[in-house]
Motif scaffolding. Structure first.
Motif, PDB file in Angstrom:
ATOM      1  N   CYS A   1     -11.713 -27.497  -0.262  1.00  0.00           N
ATOM      2  CA  CYS A   1     -10.967 -27.085  -1.569  1.00  0.00           C
ATOM      3  C   CYS A   1     -11.880 -26.429  -2.392  1.00  0.00           C
ATOM      4  CB  CYS A   1     -10.615 -28.516  -1.943  1.00  0.00           C
ATOM      5  SG  CYS A   1      -9.092 -29.343  -1.196  1.00  0.00           S
ATOM      6  N   PHE A   2     -13.228 -26.414  -2.338  1.00  0.00           N
ATOM      7  CA  PHE A   2     -13.971 -25.753  -3.207  1.00  0.00           C
ATOM      8  C   PHE A   2     -13.838 -24.418  -2.589  1.00  0.00           C
ATOM      9  CE2 PHE A   2     -18.062 -23.451  -3.562  1.00  0.00           C
ATOM     10  CZ  PHE A   2     -18.420 -23.727  -4.874  1.00  0.00           C
ATOM     11  N   ALA A   3     -14.011 -24.059  -1.475  1.00  0.00           N
ATOM     12  CA  ALA A   3     -13.504 -22.543  -1.021  1.00  0.00           C
ATOM     13  C   ALA A   3     -12.477 -21.937  -1.117  1.00  0.00           C
ATOM     14  CB  ALA A   3     -13.866 -22.544   0.558  1.00  0.00           C
ATOM     15  N   ALA A   4     -11.423 -22.847  -1.035  1.00  0.00           N
ATOM     16  CA  ALA A   4      -9.802 -22.157  -1.358  1.00  0.00           C
ATOM     17  C   ALA A   4      -9.563 -22.186  -2.812  1.00  0.00           C
ATOM     18  CB  ALA A   4      -8.894 -23.241  -0.462  1.00  0.00           C
ATOM     19  N   THR A   5     -10.241 -22.855  -3.557  1.00  0.00           N
ATOM     20  CA  THR A   5      -9.741 -22.683  -5.213  1.00  0.00           C
ATOM     21  C   THR A   5     -10.522 -21.815  -5.991  1.00  0.00           C
ATOM     22  OG1 THR A   5     -10.868 -24.825  -5.461  1.00  0.00           O
ATOM     23  CG2 THR A   5      -8.744 -24.811  -4.838  1.00  0.00           C
ATOM     24  N   LEU A   6     -11.526 -21.106  -5.294  1.00  0.00           N
ATOM     25  CA  LEU A   6     -12.456 -20.350  -6.387  1.00  0.00           C
ATOM     26  C   LEU A   6     -11.755 -19.102  -7.078  1.00  0.00           C
ATOM     27  CD1 LEU A   6     -15.567 -19.905  -3.821  1.00  0.00           C
ATOM     28  CD2 LEU A   6     -15.767 -20.933  -6.063  1.00  0.00           C
ATOM     29  N   PRO A   7     -11.589 -18.981  -8.108  1.00  0.00           N
ATOM     30  CA  PRO A   7     -10.572 -18.221  -8.952  1.00  0.00           C
ATOM     31  C   PRO A   7     -10.711 -16.833  -8.383  1.00  0.00           C
ATOM     32  CG  PRO A   7     -11.518 -19.420 -10.648  1.00  0.00           C
ATOM     33  CD  PRO A   7     -12.245 -19.958  -9.161  1.00  0.00           C
ATOM     34  N   ILE A   8     -11.912 -16.232  -8.030  1.00  0.00           N
ATOM     35  CA  ILE A   8     -12.069 -14.685  -7.437  1.00  0.00           C
ATOM     36  C   ILE A   8     -11.491 -14.587  -6.081  1.00  0.00           C
ATOM     37  CG2 ILE A   8     -14.608 -15.090  -6.749  1.00  0.00           C
ATOM     38  CD1 ILE A   8     -12.825 -12.112  -8.395  1.00  0.00           C
ATOM     39  N   VAL A   9     -11.821 -15.810  -5.448  1.00  0.00           N
ATOM     40  CA  VAL A   9     -11.197 -16.049  -4.034  1.00  0.00           C
ATOM     41  C   VAL A   9      -9.812 -15.854  -3.912  1.00  0.00           C
ATOM     42  CG1 VAL A   9     -11.037 -17.525  -1.958  1.00  0.00           C
ATOM     43  CG2 VAL A   9     -13.350 -16.896  -3.004  1.00  0.00           C
ATOM     44  N   VAL A  10      -9.273 -17.021  -4.716  1.00  0.00           N
ATOM     45  CA  VAL A  10      -7.602 -16.816  -4.914  1.00  0.00           C
ATOM     46  C   VAL A  10      -7.091 -15.390  -5.053  1.00  0.00           C
ATOM     47  CG1 VAL A  10      -5.660 -17.785  -5.960  1.00  0.00           C
ATOM     48  CG2 VAL A  10      -7.799 -19.088  -5.325  1.00  0.00           C
ATOM     49  N   LEU A  11      -7.661 -14.771  -6.137  1.00  0.00           N
ATOM     50  CA  LEU A  11      -7.062 -13.543  -6.621  1.00  0.00           C
ATOM     51  C   LEU A  11      -7.310 -12.673  -5.658  1.00  0.00           C
ATOM     52  CD1 LEU A  11      -8.253 -13.746 -10.212  1.00  0.00           C
ATOM     53  CD2 LEU A  11      -5.877 -13.506  -9.465  1.00  0.00           C
ATOM     54  N   GLU A  12      -8.442 -12.470  -5.090  1.00  0.00           N
ATOM     55  CA  GLU A  12      -8.833 -11.338  -3.955  1.00  0.00           C
ATOM     56  C   GLU A  12      -7.751 -11.482  -2.795  1.00  0.00           C
ATOM     57  OE1 GLU A  12     -12.081  -9.413  -2.650  1.00  0.00           O
ATOM     58  OE2 GLU A  12     -12.767  -8.683  -4.720  1.00  0.00           O
ATOM     59  N   SER A  13      -7.544 -12.694  -2.317  1.00  0.00           N
ATOM     60  CA  SER A  13      -6.732 -12.810  -1.022  1.00  0.00           C
ATOM     61  C   SER A  13      -5.110 -12.176  -1.182  1.00  0.00           C
ATOM     62  CB  SER A  13      -6.519 -14.421  -0.871  1.00  0.00           C
ATOM     63  OG  SER A  13      -5.624 -15.032  -1.702  1.00  0.00           O
ATOM     64  N   MET A  14      -4.757 -11.847  -2.210  1.00  0.00           N
ATOM     65  CA  MET A  14      -3.852 -11.121  -2.627  1.00  0.00           C
ATOM     66  C   MET A  14      -3.913  -9.594  -2.800  1.00  0.00           C
ATOM     67  SD  MET A  14      -1.937 -14.054  -4.971  1.00  0.00           S
ATOM     68  CE  MET A  14      -3.263 -13.928  -6.201  1.00  0.00           C
ATOM     69  N   THR A  15      -5.285  -9.004  -2.406  1.00  0.00           N
ATOM     70  CA  THR A  15      -5.256  -7.686  -2.654  1.00  0.00           C
ATOM     71  C   THR A  15      -5.747  -6.825  -1.274  1.00  0.00           C
ATOM     72  OG1 THR A  15      -7.878  -7.785  -3.155  1.00  0.00           O
ATOM     73  CG2 THR A  15      -6.305  -8.335  -4.956  1.00  0.00           C
ATOM     74  N   THR A  16      -6.255  -5.697  -1.469  1.00  0.00           N
ATOM     75  CA  THR A  16      -6.589  -4.911  -0.362  1.00  0.00           C
ATOM     76  C   THR A  16      -8.119  -4.670  -0.653  1.00  0.00           C
ATOM     77  OG1 THR A  16      -5.649  -2.912  -1.378  1.00  0.00           O
ATOM     78  CG2 THR A  16      -4.499  -3.950   0.406  1.00  0.00           C
ATOM     79  N   GLN A  17      -8.832  -5.430  -1.378  1.00  0.00           N
ATOM     80  CA  GLN A  17     -10.362  -5.202  -1.314  1.00  0.00           C
ATOM     81  C   GLN A  17     -10.975  -5.651  -0.034  1.00  0.00           C
ATOM     82  OE1 GLN A  17      -9.993  -6.944  -5.608  1.00  0.00           O
ATOM     83  NE2 GLN A  17     -11.443  -5.601  -5.998  1.00  0.00           N
ATOM     84  N   ASN A  18     -12.142  -5.550  -0.198  1.00  0.00           N
ATOM     85  CA  ASN A  18     -12.881  -5.997   1.226  1.00  0.00           C
ATOM     86  C   ASN A  18     -13.781  -7.148   1.063  1.00  0.00           C
ATOM     87  OD1 ASN A  18     -14.902  -4.497  -0.109  1.00  0.00           O
ATOM     88  ND2 ASN A  18     -14.887  -3.071   1.295  1.00  0.00           N
ATOM     89  N   ASP A  19     -13.790  -7.728  -0.061  1.00  0.00           N
ATOM     90  CA  ASP A  19     -15.172  -8.633  -0.284  1.00  0.00           C
ATOM     91  C   ASP A  19     -14.898  -9.928   0.640  1.00  0.00           C
ATOM     92  OD1 ASP A  19     -16.735  -7.696  -2.659  1.00  0.00           O
ATOM     93  OD2 ASP A  19     -14.468  -7.458  -3.260  1.00  0.00           O
ATOM     94  N   LEU A  20     -13.642 -10.468   1.032  1.00  0.00           N
ATOM     95  CA  LEU A  20     -13.302 -11.412   1.812  1.00  0.00           C
ATOM     96  C   LEU A  20     -13.322 -11.097   3.288  1.00  0.00           C
ATOM     97  CD1 LEU A  20     -10.084 -13.187   0.256  1.00  0.00           C
ATOM     98  CD2 LEU A  20     -12.259 -14.176   0.395  1.00  0.00           C
ATOM     99  N   VAL A  21     -13.271  -9.777   3.452  1.00  0.00           N
ATOM    100  CA  VAL A  21     -13.573  -9.129   4.771  1.00  0.00           C
ATOM    101  C   VAL A  21     -14.945  -9.533   5.121  1.00  0.00           C
ATOM    102  CG1 VAL A  21     -13.092  -7.323   6.468  1.00  0.00           C
ATOM    103  CG2 VAL A  21     -11.571  -7.769   4.784  1.00  0.00           C
ATOM    104  N   VAL A  22     -15.697  -8.914   4.290  1.00  0.00           N
ATOM    105  CA  VAL A  22     -17.338  -8.958   4.567  1.00  0.00           C
ATOM    106  C   VAL A  22     -17.525 -10.359   4.517  1.00  0.00           C
ATOM    107  CG1 VAL A  22     -18.043  -8.847   2.159  1.00  0.00           C
ATOM    108  CG2 VAL A  22     -19.381  -7.883   4.250  1.00  0.00           C
ATOM    109  N   ALA A  23     -16.942 -11.243   3.635  1.00  0.00           N
ATOM    110  CA  ALA A  23     -17.441 -12.621   3.809  1.00  0.00           C
ATOM    111  C   ALA A  23     -17.104 -13.451   4.828  1.00  0.00           C
ATOM    112  CB  ALA A  23     -16.699 -13.438   2.556  1.00  0.00           C
ATOM    113  N   PHE A  24     -15.968 -12.744   5.622  1.00  0.00           N
ATOM    114  CA  PHE A  24     -15.648 -13.558   7.056  1.00  0.00           C
ATOM    115  C   PHE A  24     -16.707 -13.307   7.754  1.00  0.00           C
ATOM    116  CE2 PHE A  24     -14.091 -12.728  11.198  1.00  0.00           C
ATOM    117  CZ  PHE A  24     -13.285 -14.060  11.462  1.00  0.00           C
ATOM    118  N   PHE A  25     -17.102 -12.049   7.849  1.00  0.00           N
ATOM    119  CA  PHE A  25     -18.320 -11.876   8.988  1.00  0.00           C
ATOM    120  C   PHE A  25     -19.657 -12.502   8.477  1.00  0.00           C
ATOM    121  CE2 PHE A  25     -15.807  -7.947   9.512  1.00  0.00           C
ATOM    122  CZ  PHE A  25     -15.130  -8.069  10.806  1.00  0.00           C
ATOM    123  N   LEU A  26     -19.933 -12.647   7.217  1.00  0.00           N
ATOM    124  CA  LEU A  26     -21.054 -13.421   6.758  1.00  0.00           C
ATOM    125  C   LEU A  26     -21.070 -14.739   7.012  1.00  0.00           C
ATOM    126  CD1 LEU A  26     -21.535 -11.369   3.395  1.00  0.00           C
ATOM    127  CD2 LEU A  26     -23.476 -12.030   5.185  1.00  0.00           C
TER     128      LEU A  26
END
Length: 660
Positions: free
Chosen positions: A219-244
């Motif tokens: 719940c901590f990971a899934a509810t971070l505001p910047i994470v919630v917002l970026e999961s609906m975009t075409t930026q790449n911060d969650l993509v690089v976070a996946f590999f990290l």
């Protein structure tokens, strides 16, 4: 054709499960993560190879996926026969694993995560991508690559589109050419977040069997505001976070279980992570250093060290060198020059303390009556800098500092609850009696953030660059708080985080599921005035009052309140029915938005009169029928032997047409 991608994922997951993980803990999750990494690597390699053949088109991409799926199917048939596995038995094992995971997490947590995921998935699929960076450079690349049949650099006013690492855009290129639709773009980040949550659950399991730890961490990971917002975009911060996060997991998985497979998955993650975003290096460096030191110190692992290092170096160079070389030829640097201003200029220890403090304080701000809370924190930060004898905004240490209040934009939203939970959780580690490996993981996570702060200066949009740190910290937060909180509070905390995250999922500033116009016109002014929050909700706050993505037109999603003044430009341009359109843009222009609204079969786009080093790539015989400019070029000019005159002007846009 788009179904070729999920087919590859299913075949790869099944093969990995039977061949590598069927007798391991978390076997299905491990298989799915491994399959994702392999499919991502295929996308990166195949795109570069197709580019060499000038075959980056619908046929070339589809053929590569058909061949890949055929190879995966043949591999699956051989593995299934060798291990005597049936589809029925495999399905039963997967369902059994899913049921066990459901039981360990609990129905309430599954419900909360399911609601949040459903909302963000709906927006990701329905909304036209309209993030500012995506419109400027993330997505604008695709049209030029498809047009020229390769991924070579091209003349562009937007340097980021030809100097920033391209892996995420390679994925978008594949989905676009296979489907012909833009509605799959935002699924990449949404899917990477799903993968990150799986990885978080696997990291927690490495260090703890506590169900409470698992619930809090997820719940901590899934509810971070910047994470919630970026999961609906075409930026790449969650993509690089996946590999990290995958790298961190496989480091500790190898150290605990000694499986060589994990080592080579680390090498693949490093190659793909660097190909996604340069910040991967700073966050991954402490984990990589720790792994190498441990391997050197243990003879049983030392024999794997040379092969691991060689694989990491070879794969990273093989994947990244073509792009780095193309960038070096143009800019004299393999990573371009536009990000140079984001690098720290540290001259003494106080400069480093300044960098770390500003990165932390970026997340500490919040709304309060009269802004007293933020004013207090800002004063403390200035006092700290005064005590060190340096200005708060010393040149070379980033942008002028600004305390956040509350932001629903995917570039600027910060993690108020998240940072306080991390800061308060640090002393808890001393009394939580964690495993030694968990303490090392926590230390490396903190060190990764400190490494990032050493190299990268403070930026007002730095919150999204911190996504990797917060997600790496999620397992530590879960384990630490589960160890000290009573049962009631350990169940209440995820609910509080979920409730705090719902507004960000529903009311994104750029593509809300519910209309933010209704909220900011009818509800918020009363609260704002009554509590003296002093938050601006006028036109100066860009596109704050948005229509729901279920009803808004693409033009409105792209330009918000400015769309009314721009409609005439596109109506006039399309009425002229040009075959060739030139763009004279700025670095921040919405290139993809122009392409989206002007795209027609056979129509060609190109940047003209480029002022940066990529001007050498302009086609000297390209004579556009019209030129759309975001720069005032007067009443007319000549370009490539053709004269152009001003035909239309409004809202700082100019339309020039060729004079026959």
């Amino acid at each position: 054709m788009i179904l070729l991608i999920p087919l590859a994922m299913i075949l790869a997951t099944a093969s990995c499960y039977v061949a590598l993980y069927k007798d391991s803990e978390q076997s299905f999750r491990r298989s799915l993560i491994t399959a994702s990494i392999l499919v991502f690597f295929f996308i990166a390699v195949s795109t570069e190879l197709l580019g060499l053949l000038n075959a980056v088109n619908r046929f070339g991409i589809a053929l590569s996926w058909l061949l890949f799926d055929a190879a995966l199917a043949a591999t699956w048939i051989r593995i299934k026969k060798a291990h005597r596995v049936t589809h029925r038995s495999l399905g039963q094992r997967w369902l059994s694993g899913i049921r066990r995971f459901y039981q360990s997490v609990g129905p309430l947590t599954v419900f909360m995560l399911g609601v949040l995921s459903a909302i963000t998935l709906c927006v990701a699929v329905v909304a036209i991508p309209n993030n500012q960076d995506s419109l400027s450079y993330h997505l604008s690349r695709l049209g030029y690559w498809a047009q020229q049949g390769n991924v070579a650099h091209y003349a562009s006013h937007i340097e980021r589109s030809i100097s920033f690492s391209p892996f995420s855009e390679y994925v978008h290129l594949h989905t676009f050419l296979l489907s012909g639709s833009v509605h799959y773009f935002q699924l990449l980040q949404w899917g990477c977040l799903a993968g990150i949550l799986l990885l978080v659950s696997m990291i927690v399991r490495l260090f703890s069997t506590s169900a409470a730890a698992l619930r809090i961490a997820l719940c901590f990971a899934a509810t971070l505001p910047i994470v919630v917002l970026e999961s609906m975009t075409t930026q790449n911060d969650l993509v690089v976070a996946f590999f990290l996060v995958a790298t961190a997991f496989f480091v500790f998985d190898y150290l605990q279980n000694k499986q060589q497979t994990s080592l080579y998955l680390i090498a693949l993650c490093c190659a793909a992570g660097m190909f996604t975003k340069g910040t991967f290096l700073f966050y991954a460096l402490p984990f990589g250093g720790y792994l190498i030191i441990r391997m050197i110190g243990q003879p049983a692992m030392r024999k794997h060290l040379l092969g691991f290092v060689a694989a990491g170096v070879v794969l990273t160079l093989a994947l990244n060198t073509p792009f780095w070389y193309r960038t070096y030829v143009l800019f004299g640097s393999p990573v371009g020059t536009i990000s140079n201003g984001n690098q720290n200029d540290l001259q003494r220890p106080a400069d480093y303390v300044s960098s770390v403090s500003k990165h932390v304080f970026l997340h500490l701000g919040f709304v309060s009556p009269g802004n007293r809370y933020n004013d207090f924190l800002h004063t403390q930060l200035k006092n700290l800098h005064a005590a060190m004898g340096i200005p708060l905004d010393r040149p070379g240490l980033g942008m002028p500092f600004k305390m956040n209040k509350l932001n629903f934009n995917e570039d600027f939203a910060h993690n108020f609850f998240g940072i306080w939970l991390i800061l308060a959780g640090i002393p808890l580690l001393w009394c939580a009696r964690l495993q030694r490996a968990a303490n090392w993981y926590a230390a490396l996570t903190l060190l990764s953030f400190l490494t990032f702060c050493f190299f990268i200066s403070y930026q007002t949009y730095g919150s999204r660059l911190h996504i990797a740190f917060f997600l790496l910290a999620a397992p530590v937060v879960g384990i630490a708080y589960a160890a000290v909180l009573p049962a009631f509070l350990s169940r209440l905390l995820p609910v509080v985080l979920w409730l705090a995250a719902l507004p960000f999922a529903l009311l994104s500033a750029s593509h809300p599921l519910l209309s933010t116009r209704w909220f900011f016109e009818k509800i918020f002014p009363t609260v704002n005035n009554a509590l003296h929050l002093n938050m601006r909700i006028d036109a100066a706050n860009l596109n704050l009052k948005q229509e729901s993505v279920l009803h808004a037109t693409p033009g409105r999603l792209f330009w918000g309140d400015h769309w009314a003044g721009l409609q005439g430009l596109f109506e006039r341009a399309n009425a002229l029915n040009p075959q060739k359109i030139g763009f004279a843009f700025t670095e921040a222009s919405f290139d993809f938005a122009y392409q989206f609204l002007l795209r027609k079969p056979g129509r060609e786009f190109a940047h003209v009169m480029v002022g940066n080093p990529s001007r050498v790539l302009e086609n000297p015989v390209f004579q556009p029928d019209l030129i759309i400019s975001e720069k005032n070029m007067g009443n007319g000019f000549d370009y490539n032997g053709q004269s152009y005159r001003l035909d239309w002007q409004s809202d700082d846009r100019w339309l020039y047409v060729s004079v026959n």
